[in-house]
Design a protein around this motif. Structure first.
Motif, PDB file in Angstrom:
ATOM      1  N   CYS A  31       0.428  -4.500   4.389  1.00 35.78           N
ATOM      2  CA  CYS A  31       1.518  -5.477   4.218  1.00 35.78           C
ATOM      3  C   CYS A  31       1.719  -6.347   5.462  1.00 35.78           C
ATOM      4  O   CYS A  31       2.695  -7.090   5.530  1.00 35.78           O
ATOM      5  CB  CYS A  31       2.811  -4.722   3.940  1.00 35.78           C
ATOM      6  SG  CYS A  31       3.266  -3.640   5.328  1.00 35.78           S
ATOM      7  N   ASN A  40       4.903  -4.763   9.905  1.00 35.03           N
ATOM      8  CA  ASN A  40       4.740  -4.189   8.577  1.00 35.03           C
ATOM      9  C   ASN A  40       5.876  -4.729   7.711  1.00 35.03           C
ATOM     10  O   ASN A  40       7.034  -4.319   7.868  1.00 35.03           O
ATOM     11  CB  ASN A  40       4.804  -2.659   8.640  1.00 35.03           C
ATOM     12  CG  ASN A  40       3.588  -2.059   9.298  1.00 35.03           C
ATOM     13  OD1 ASN A  40       2.497  -2.618   9.221  1.00 35.03           O
ATOM     14  ND2 ASN A  40       3.762  -0.916   9.942  1.00 35.03           N
ATOM     15  N   GLY A  72       0.835  -1.187   0.000  1.00 36.06           N
ATOM     16  CA  GLY A  72       0.000   0.000   0.000  1.00 36.06           C
ATOM     17  C   GLY A  72       0.872   1.239   0.000  1.00 36.06           C
ATOM     18  O   GLY A  72       1.308   1.730  -1.040  1.00 36.06           O
ATOM     19  N   CYS A  73       1.173   1.727   1.196  1.00 43.00           N
ATOM     20  CA  CYS A  73       1.909   2.987   1.318  1.00 43.00           C
ATOM     21  C   CYS A  73       3.424   2.814   1.188  1.00 43.00           C
ATOM     22  O   CYS A  73       4.128   3.737   0.800  1.00 43.00           O
ATOM     23  CB  CYS A  73       1.598   3.614   2.666  1.00 43.00           C
ATOM     24  SG  CYS A  73       2.198   2.616   4.060  1.00 43.00           S
ATOM     25  N   ASP A  74       3.936   1.662   1.556  1.00 45.44           N
ATOM     26  CA  ASP A  74       5.378   1.359   1.537  1.00 45.44           C
ATOM     27  C   ASP A  74       6.169   2.165   2.578  1.00 45.44           C
ATOM     28  O   ASP A  74       7.388   2.241   2.487  1.00 45.44           O
ATOM     29  CB  ASP A  74       5.966   1.606   0.138  1.00 45.44           C
ATOM     30  CG  ASP A  74       7.173   0.712  -0.151  1.00 45.44           C
ATOM     31  OD1 ASP A  74       7.401  -0.249   0.613  1.00 45.44           O
ATOM     32  OD2 ASP A  74       7.893   0.988  -1.123  1.00 45.44           O
ATOM     33  N   CYS A 114       6.659  -4.125   4.817  1.00 45.96           N
ATOM     34  CA  CYS A 114       7.328  -3.136   3.962  1.00 45.96           C
ATOM     35  C   CYS A 114       8.461  -2.440   4.691  1.00 45.96           C
ATOM     36  O   CYS A 114       9.316  -1.816   4.059  1.00 45.96           O
ATOM     37  CB  CYS A 114       6.325  -2.100   3.446  1.00 45.96           C
ATOM     38  SG  CYS A 114       5.721  -0.933   4.699  1.00 45.96           S
ATOM     39  N   GLY A 163       4.941   2.200   6.128  1.00 51.12           N
ATOM     40  CA  GLY A 163       4.541   1.830   7.479  1.00 51.12           C
ATOM     41  C   GLY A 163       3.279   2.480   7.991  1.00 51.12           C
ATOM     42  O   GLY A 163       2.989   2.388   9.192  1.00 51.12           O
ATOM     43  N   ASP A 164       2.499   3.097   7.113  1.00 52.83           N
ATOM     44  CA  ASP A 164       1.308   3.805   7.575  1.00 52.83           C
ATOM     45  C   ASP A 164       0.002   3.021   7.438  1.00 52.83           C
ATOM     46  O   ASP A 164      -0.948   3.284   8.175  1.00 52.83           O
ATOM     47  CB  ASP A 164       1.136   5.119   6.797  1.00 52.83           C
ATOM     48  CG  ASP A 164       2.105   6.182   7.262  1.00 52.83           C
ATOM     49  OD1 ASP A 164       2.648   6.061   8.381  1.00 52.83           O
ATOM     50  OD2 ASP A 164       2.330   7.144   6.491  1.00 52.83           O
ATOM     51  N   CYS A 165      -0.084   2.090   6.487  1.00 53.40           N
ATOM     52  CA  CYS A 165      -1.411   1.556   6.142  1.00 53.40           C
ATOM     53  C   CYS A 165      -1.697   0.149   6.672  1.00 53.40           C
ATOM     54  O   CYS A 165      -2.849  -0.239   6.801  1.00 53.40           O
ATOM     55  CB  CYS A 165      -1.612   1.584   4.628  1.00 53.40           C
ATOM     56  SG  CYS A 165      -0.705   0.289   3.731  1.00 53.40           S
ATOM     57  N   GLY A 166      -0.668  -0.636   6.924  1.00 52.68           N
ATOM     58  CA  GLY A 166      -0.860  -1.985   7.447  1.00 52.68           C
ATOM     59  C   GLY A 166      -1.272  -3.023   6.418  1.00 52.68           C
ATOM     60  O   GLY A 166      -1.481  -4.186   6.769  1.00 52.68           O
TER      61      GLY A 166
END
Ligand code: FES
Ligand code: FES
Length: 162
Positions: free
Chosen positions: A48, A58, A39-41, A60, A43-46
């Motif tokens: 991964c 995470n 997703g964000c790559d 990523c 560490g913000d979206c989870g």
């Protein structure tokens, strides 16, 4: 190149990858396990999220080398060939997901929670899922599914996945 070996979903997997390779890239590109999403790559979206040695991470943000020698669980390892995990069944029953992009990460964060805390409160569920963003659902049905799965895993209601 660096050699990495880890147990992924119960099987020993090995790869030789550049040292800057993230765990997410290793799983997706080398091991063809595409359930964990990019997703964000940052560490913000989870999206991964996978479980490494019992803890949600995470993927990523984690280098493949940091998981060397560890045990990794991805969403592909949760169900058996003929039986969904109770979390997956509860998410299905509650129609908890829409596009589904966040689903593997959310379900694995929830699994890590229930492994440690079989009877979480709603605030505890919200806290455990606070690193997993969902753009579609509003979370209500996700929380309800986690509560239902917890009840099934505690044996208080029938495990509908059985
Ligand atoms: Fe890893 Fe968003 S892709 S936290
Ligand atoms: Fe679409 Fe969660 S169901 S991001």
């Amino acid at each position: 190149m660096a050699d990495v070996t880890m147990i992924v979903n119960g099987e020993t997997r090995t790869a030789s990858v550049p040292p800057e390779t993230t765990l997410l890239k290793l799983l997706r590109d080398n091991f063809n396990l595409t359930g964990a999403k990019l997703g964000c790559d940052v560490g913000d979206c989870g999206a991964c999220t996978v479980i490494v040695d019992g803890k949600p991470v995470n993927a990523c943000l984690m280098l493949a080398g940091q998981a060397d020698g560890g045990a990794v669980l991805t969403i592909e390892g949760l169900a058996t060939i003929d039986r969904l995990h109770p979390l997956q069944k509860a998410f299905e029953d509650h129609a908890s997901l829409q596009c589904g992009f966040c689903g593997p990460g959310i379900i694995l964060s929830a699994k890590a929670l229930l492994d440690e805390n079989p009877d979480p409160t709603i605030p505890e569920i919200r806290d455990a899922l606070s690193g997993n963003l969902c753009r579609c659902t509003g979370y209500t049905k996700i929380i309800a599914a986690v509560q239902d799965a917890a009840r099934a895993l505690r044996g208080e209601i029938a495990d509908k996945a059985a």
